[in-house]
Each structure stands twice: as structure tokens, then as C-alpha cells.
Design a protein around this motif. Structure first.
Motif, PDB file in Angstrom:
ATOM      1  N   PRO A 216      41.414  34.985  51.762  1.00 33.60           N
ATOM      2  CA  PRO A 216      42.186  35.821  50.826  1.00 33.60           C
ATOM      3  C   PRO A 216      42.539  35.127  49.524  1.00 33.60           C
ATOM      4  CG  PRO A 216      42.963  36.155  53.064  1.00 33.60           C
ATOM      5  CD  PRO A 216      41.965  35.032  53.121  1.00 33.60           C
ATOM      6  N   PHE A 217      42.878  33.840  49.572  1.00 35.08           N
ATOM      7  CA  PHE A 217      43.246  33.100  48.366  1.00 35.08           C
ATOM      8  C   PHE A 217      42.102  33.103  47.350  1.00 35.08           C
ATOM      9  CE2 PHE A 217      43.202  28.944  46.134  1.00 35.08           C
ATOM     10  CZ  PHE A 217      44.357  29.122  45.372  1.00 35.08           C
ATOM     11  N   VAL A 218      40.882  32.830  47.814  1.00 40.81           N
ATOM     12  CA  VAL A 218      39.722  32.812  46.917  1.00 40.81           C
ATOM     13  C   VAL A 218      39.414  34.217  46.413  1.00 40.81           C
ATOM     14  CG1 VAL A 218      37.259  32.299  46.759  1.00 40.81           C
ATOM     15  CG2 VAL A 218      38.773  30.771  48.029  1.00 40.81           C
ATOM     16  N   LYS A 219      39.539  35.221  47.293  1.00 41.99           N
ATOM     17  CA  LYS A 219      39.315  36.598  46.873  1.00 41.99           C
ATOM     18  C   LYS A 219      40.251  36.980  45.735  1.00 41.99           C
ATOM     19  CE  LYS A 219      37.508  38.850  51.042  1.00 41.99           C
ATOM     20  NZ  LYS A 219      37.749  39.942  52.026  1.00 41.99           N
ATOM     21  N   ASN A 220      41.509  36.605  45.877  1.00 43.75           N
ATOM     22  CA  ASN A 220      42.494  36.959  44.852  1.00 43.75           C
ATOM     23  C   ASN A 220      42.179  36.291  43.526  1.00 43.75           C
ATOM     24  OD1 ASN A 220      43.943  38.620  46.578  1.00 43.75           O
ATOM     25  ND2 ASN A 220      45.294  36.972  47.267  1.00 43.75           N
ATOM     26  N   ILE A 221      41.766  35.010  43.573  1.00 48.81           N
ATOM     27  CA  ILE A 221      41.415  34.303  42.340  1.00 48.81           C
ATOM     28  C   ILE A 221      40.250  35.002  41.642  1.00 48.81           C
ATOM     29  CG2 ILE A 221      40.408  32.188  41.404  1.00 48.81           C
ATOM     30  CD1 ILE A 221      41.975  30.605  43.420  1.00 48.81           C
ATOM     31  N   LEU A 222      39.202  35.314  42.430  1.00 46.34           N
ATOM     32  CA  LEU A 222      38.014  35.953  41.864  1.00 46.34           C
ATOM     33  C   LEU A 222      38.356  37.329  41.307  1.00 46.34           C
ATOM     34  CD1 LEU A 222      34.991  35.558  41.419  1.00 46.34           C
ATOM     35  CD2 LEU A 222      34.589  36.544  43.677  1.00 46.34           C
ATOM     36  N   LYS A 223      39.105  38.092  42.063  1.00 48.66           N
ATOM     37  CA  LYS A 223      39.476  39.447  41.625  1.00 48.66           C
ATOM     38  C   LYS A 223      40.323  39.413  40.365  1.00 48.66           C
ATOM     39  CE  LYS A 223      41.874  43.638  43.110  1.00 48.66           C
ATOM     40  NZ  LYS A 223      42.595  44.316  44.218  1.00 48.66           N
ATOM     41  N   ASN A 224      41.340  38.577  40.350  1.00 51.31           N
ATOM     42  CA  ASN A 224      42.243  38.529  39.199  1.00 51.31           C
ATOM     43  C   ASN A 224      41.542  38.015  37.948  1.00 51.31           C
ATOM     44  OD1 ASN A 224      44.328  39.468  40.799  1.00 51.31           O
ATOM     45  ND2 ASN A 224      45.104  37.423  41.285  1.00 51.31           N
ATOM     46  N   THR A 225      40.639  37.031  38.132  1.00 54.80           N
ATOM     47  CA  THR A 225      39.911  36.482  36.987  1.00 54.80           C
ATOM     48  C   THR A 225      38.989  37.530  36.374  1.00 54.80           C
ATOM     49  OG1 THR A 225      39.980  34.249  37.914  1.00 54.80           O
ATOM     50  CG2 THR A 225      38.335  34.682  36.210  1.00 54.80           C
ATOM     51  N   LEU A 226      38.190  38.196  37.221  1.00 57.11           N
ATOM     52  CA  LEU A 226      37.244  39.190  36.714  1.00 57.11           C
ATOM     53  C   LEU A 226      37.967  40.401  36.125  1.00 57.11           C
ATOM     54  CD1 LEU A 226      34.569  39.115  39.563  1.00 57.11           C
ATOM     55  CD2 LEU A 226      34.380  38.138  37.272  1.00 57.11           C
ATOM     56  N   THR A 227      39.006  40.841  36.804  1.00 59.79           N
ATOM     57  CA  THR A 227      39.748  41.998  36.299  1.00 59.79           C
ATOM     58  C   THR A 227      40.418  41.676  34.974  1.00 59.79           C
ATOM     59  OG1 THR A 227      40.180  42.734  38.562  1.00 59.79           O
ATOM     60  CG2 THR A 227      41.545  43.685  36.845  1.00 59.79           C
ATOM     61  N   GLY A 228      40.934  40.437  34.854  1.00 65.33           N
ATOM     62  CA  GLY A 228      41.583  40.040  33.617  1.00 65.33           C
ATOM     63  C   GLY A 228      40.649  40.089  32.424  1.00 65.33           C
ATOM     64  N   VAL A 229      39.377  39.762  32.650  1.00 65.46           N
ATOM     65  CA  VAL A 229      38.394  39.819  31.566  1.00 65.46           C
ATOM     66  C   VAL A 229      37.950  41.258  31.302  1.00 65.46           C
ATOM     67  CG1 VAL A 229      36.061  39.142  30.884  1.00 65.46           C
ATOM     68  CG2 VAL A 229      37.565  37.484  32.003  1.00 65.46           C
ATOM     69  N   GLY A 235      36.509  51.277  28.070  1.00 66.52           N
ATOM     70  CA  GLY A 235      36.005  52.003  29.229  1.00 66.52           C
ATOM     71  C   GLY A 235      36.669  51.605  30.531  1.00 66.52           C
ATOM     72  N   TYR A 236      37.462  50.527  30.480  1.00 67.97           N
ATOM     73  CA  TYR A 236      38.138  50.091  31.706  1.00 67.97           C
ATOM     74  C   TYR A 236      39.247  51.063  32.071  1.00 67.97           C
ATOM     75  CZ  TYR A 236      41.177  47.541  34.890  1.00 67.97           C
ATOM     76  OH  TYR A 236      41.962  47.188  35.951  1.00 67.97           O
ATOM     77  N   GLU A 237      39.345  51.351  33.353  1.00 65.15           N
ATOM     78  CA  GLU A 237      40.429  52.180  33.876  1.00 65.15           C
ATOM     79  C   GLU A 237      41.037  51.487  35.086  1.00 65.15           C
ATOM     80  OE1 GLU A 237      38.917  55.998  34.855  1.00 65.15           O
ATOM     81  OE2 GLU A 237      38.356  56.502  32.787  1.00 65.15           O
ATOM     82  N   GLU A 238      42.323  51.567  35.216  1.00 65.89           N
ATOM     83  CA  GLU A 238      43.008  50.958  36.349  1.00 65.89           C
ATOM     84  C   GLU A 238      42.472  51.519  37.664  1.00 65.89           C
ATOM     85  OE1 GLU A 238      45.561  48.197  37.935  1.00 65.89           O
ATOM     86  OE2 GLU A 238      45.307  48.607  35.781  1.00 65.89           O
ATOM     87  N   GLY A 239      42.074  50.622  38.579  1.00 68.32           N
ATOM     88  CA  GLY A 239      41.562  51.045  39.877  1.00 68.32           C
ATOM     89  C   GLY A 239      40.093  51.393  39.878  1.00 68.32           C
ATOM     90  N   ALA A 240      39.433  51.240  38.735  1.00 70.02           N
ATOM     91  CA  ALA A 240      38.009  51.583  38.662  1.00 70.02           C
ATOM     92  C   ALA A 240      37.175  50.590  39.467  1.00 70.02           C
ATOM     93  CB  ALA A 240      37.547  51.587  37.205  1.00 70.02           C
ATOM     94  N   LYS A 241      36.049  51.052  40.003  1.00 71.82           N
ATOM     95  CA  LYS A 241      35.125  50.177  40.712  1.00 71.82           C
ATOM     96  C   LYS A 241      34.326  49.372  39.693  1.00 71.82           C
ATOM     97  CE  LYS A 241      31.296  50.083  44.015  1.00 71.82           C
ATOM     98  NZ  LYS A 241      30.404  50.891  44.878  1.00 71.82           N
ATOM     99  N   ILE A 242      34.335  48.045  39.833  1.00 75.08           N
ATOM    100  CA  ILE A 242      33.648  47.162  38.898  1.00 75.08           C
ATOM    101  C   ILE A 242      32.462  46.511  39.602  1.00 75.08           C
ATOM    102  CG2 ILE A 242      33.865  45.122  37.438  1.00 75.08           C
ATOM    103  CD1 ILE A 242      36.878  45.728  37.292  1.00 75.08           C
ATOM    104  N   THR A 243      31.294  46.607  39.012  1.00 75.30           N
ATOM    105  CA  THR A 243      30.102  45.977  39.570  1.00 75.30           C
ATOM    106  C   THR A 243      29.548  44.977  38.552  1.00 75.30           C
ATOM    107  OG1 THR A 243      29.546  47.943  40.850  1.00 75.30           O
ATOM    108  CG2 THR A 243      27.796  46.319  40.524  1.00 75.30           C
ATOM    109  N   ILE A 244      29.383  43.722  38.961  1.00 77.51           N
ATOM    110  CA  ILE A 244      28.812  42.703  38.106  1.00 77.51           C
ATOM    111  C   ILE A 244      27.589  42.120  38.791  1.00 77.51           C
ATOM    112  CG2 ILE A 244      29.187  40.448  37.021  1.00 77.51           C
ATOM    113  CD1 ILE A 244      32.125  41.141  36.786  1.00 77.51           C
ATOM    114  N   THR A 245      26.471  42.109  38.104  1.00 77.22           N
ATOM    115  CA  THR A 245      25.231  41.549  38.658  1.00 77.22           C
ATOM    116  C   THR A 245      24.777  40.384  37.784  1.00 77.22           C
ATOM    117  OG1 THR A 245      24.571  43.711  39.515  1.00 77.22           O
ATOM    118  CG2 THR A 245      22.865  42.037  39.319  1.00 77.22           C
ATOM    119  N   ILE A 246      24.527  39.241  38.408  1.00 73.89           N
ATOM    120  CA  ILE A 246      24.016  38.074  37.702  1.00 73.89           C
ATOM    121  C   ILE A 246      22.646  37.734  38.282  1.00 73.89           C
ATOM    122  CG2 ILE A 246      24.399  35.648  37.157  1.00 73.89           C
ATOM    123  CD1 ILE A 246      27.386  36.144  37.449  1.00 73.89           C
ATOM    124  N   GLY A 247      21.633  37.652  37.462  1.00 80.68           N
ATOM    125  CA  GLY A 247      20.289  37.429  37.947  1.00 80.68           C
ATOM    126  C   GLY A 247      19.537  38.738  38.046  1.00 80.68           C
TER     127      GLY A 247
END
Length: 248
Positions: A216-229, A235-247
Motif C-alpha cells: 500500500p505504501f508504494v501504491k500511494n506514492i505512485l498514485k499521488n505522484t502521477l495524479t499530482g502531475v 481534461g483532468y477530472e476528479e476520479g477519472a480513470k488515468i491510463t499511462i503507457t510507456i513503451g
């Protein structure tokens, strides 16, 4: 994927147990994979002087030997069990002689001393040569894999859970206990695999299609970091589903 280990000394009956389990599970329609730990220190398919060894010595990080009847992928080191299991997609994977994993274990033994040397929180049952002499030991069933194969596999199907994570207690105890105790309680019927919350939540990470387990600790860091950016973008909306693909 459900993983089970069979552990014991040489000639205690490990391979016979594994063979019986695989045959019965396959006969019931399950897909089955296996891993055999080889304790012979000098074991090596990729021996000096072979063509594959020449490839390795020249600097290849991964070498594959492709023959008419099999394909062998040769790594130049002993892989961790979790890395090996990442190549499997079967319903069950049966490990022979592998003990460095947080998975249920069947002890294969000649006598009670050999049971005691391996008895721990992962123990599901006892089998092997000693099954000719007794039917239970300290509350654990002792099952003859040759005459009572169905009984042994019934126990496996009933008790063995999806592979339980193996994080240190100070990294994750969100279920109320550590991963080892969770497995022990699952086998005892006191907790369920679903009590592990690592599969829960609204953020997942996969690398090359393989899901990476995160506490959970790592999940929260990843979620908060990505959401913060992302929330600063149009186009961002609170609670929206975010998909990021690298590669690709």
C-alpha cells in the motif's frame, strides 16, 4: 496461479509425489507446470566447450538452445523463484525441492526426524516413504501418494491458495498480519486468500504484461505522484480513470 512445494531428502519419494500430483491434476483438467531444484553443485547443461557456452563466453546475456524436441533458455545465473514463476501461466505449478518460497509444502520423509527438520508454517501434509507407517503426524495428514492420490490432490485443490506474496512485516501488514502468518492461517482455514489486500485498490503496475505486486505504501506514492502531475493538465477530472503507457 497456485504453487505447491514438495520437499525432502534424496530418495524419500519427492519425484514420485510430484509425478502423482501432476498426473492427477492434469487428469482433472487443470494445466500444470513444474520446477525441479537440482542440488548437484556441478550440474550445468551449458558446459565449457559447447557452442552455447561459446556464445555465453563471447558476451551473450541470454542463450537459447533450440532442438528438434525441446528448447532450452539458458541464464548465466541461478534465478530467484519469483522470476522463474513469472514465466508460468498454468493453474498449478509444482516445485520439487524448492524451499525458498512462501507457498504450501508437502514434506517427503523416511522418518519423523526428517519431518521435524522441515516442519514449519507452510506444511500442508506429509507423504513419501513414511506414509507406509502412519496416517497422521502432529495433526498433519500423512498420505500415500501412490494408493491415495485422489485424497492428496483433493487436499491440494481444497487448501492451496493463489500464490501468497512474501513481503517483510514492516513493509506490509495491511491484512492484520505478515505474509507468512497469512499463509499459515489460510491453510488452517482461519483466513482467506482474499484477506490480502494487495490485489485491491485502484492502481496497478505491469511490466511487459507481468503485474508487479506493490505494498500500500508504494501504491500511494505512485498514485499521488502521477495524479499530482496529471491533474494540472487540461481534461483532468476528479476520479477519472488515468491510463499511462510507456513503451510500445
Amino acid at each position: 496461479m497456485k504453487v505447491l512445494s514438495v520437499a525432502g531428502i534424496t530418495k524419500s519419494g519427492k519425484t514420485t509425489i510430484v509425478e502423482s500430483i501432476i498426473r492427477e491434476l492434469a487428469g482433472r483438467g487443470y494445466s500444470v507446470g513444474s520446477v525441479k531444484e537440482i542440488h548437484y553443485e556441478e550440474f550445468q547443461i551449458d558446459r565449457e566447450g559447447t557452442n552455447t557456452a561459446r556464445h555465453r563466453n563471447a558476451g551473450a546475456e541470454l542463450v537459447t538452445a533450440r532442438g528438434l524436441h525441446e528448447t532450452d533458455v539458458l541464464y548465466p545465473s541461478m534465478l530467484p523463484v519469483d522470476k522463474i514463476l513469472s514465466f508460468y501461466s498454468q493453474d498449478y505449478v509444482i516445485l520439487e525441492g524448492v524451499t525458498d518460497i512462501n507457498a504450501p509444502m508437502i514434506i517427503s520423509a523416511h522418518n519423523t526426524q526428517e519431518i521435524e527438520e522441515r516442519l514449519d508454517y507452510r506444511t500442508l501434509a506429509v507423504s513419501g516413504v513414511i506414509a507406509n507407517e502412519m496416517q497422521s503426524y502432529k495433526g498433519f495428514p500423512v498420505i500415500n501418494c501412490m494408493t491415495d492420490t485422489q485424497k492428496l490432490v483433493d487436499l491440494i485443490v481444497e487448501k492451496v491458495p493463489e500464490l501468497v506474496p512474501d513481503f517483510e512485516a514492516d513493509c506490509c501488514s495491511a491484512c492484520g498480519t505478515d505474509c507468512h502468518t497469512l499463509l499459515q492461517k489460510i491453510l488452517a482455514g482461519e483466513m482467506k486468500r482474499g484477506d490480502c489486500i494487495l490485489e485491491d485498490g485502484d492502481i496497478r503496475l505491469s511490466i511487459n504484461g507481468i503485474e508487479i505486486k506493490m505494498v500500500p505504501f508504494v501504491k500511494n506514492i505512485l498514485k499521488n505522484t502521477l495524479t499530482g502531475v496529471v491533474k494540472e493538465l487540461k481534461g483532468y477530472e476528479e476520479g477519472a480513470k488515468i491510463t499511462i503507457t510507456i513503451g510500445e
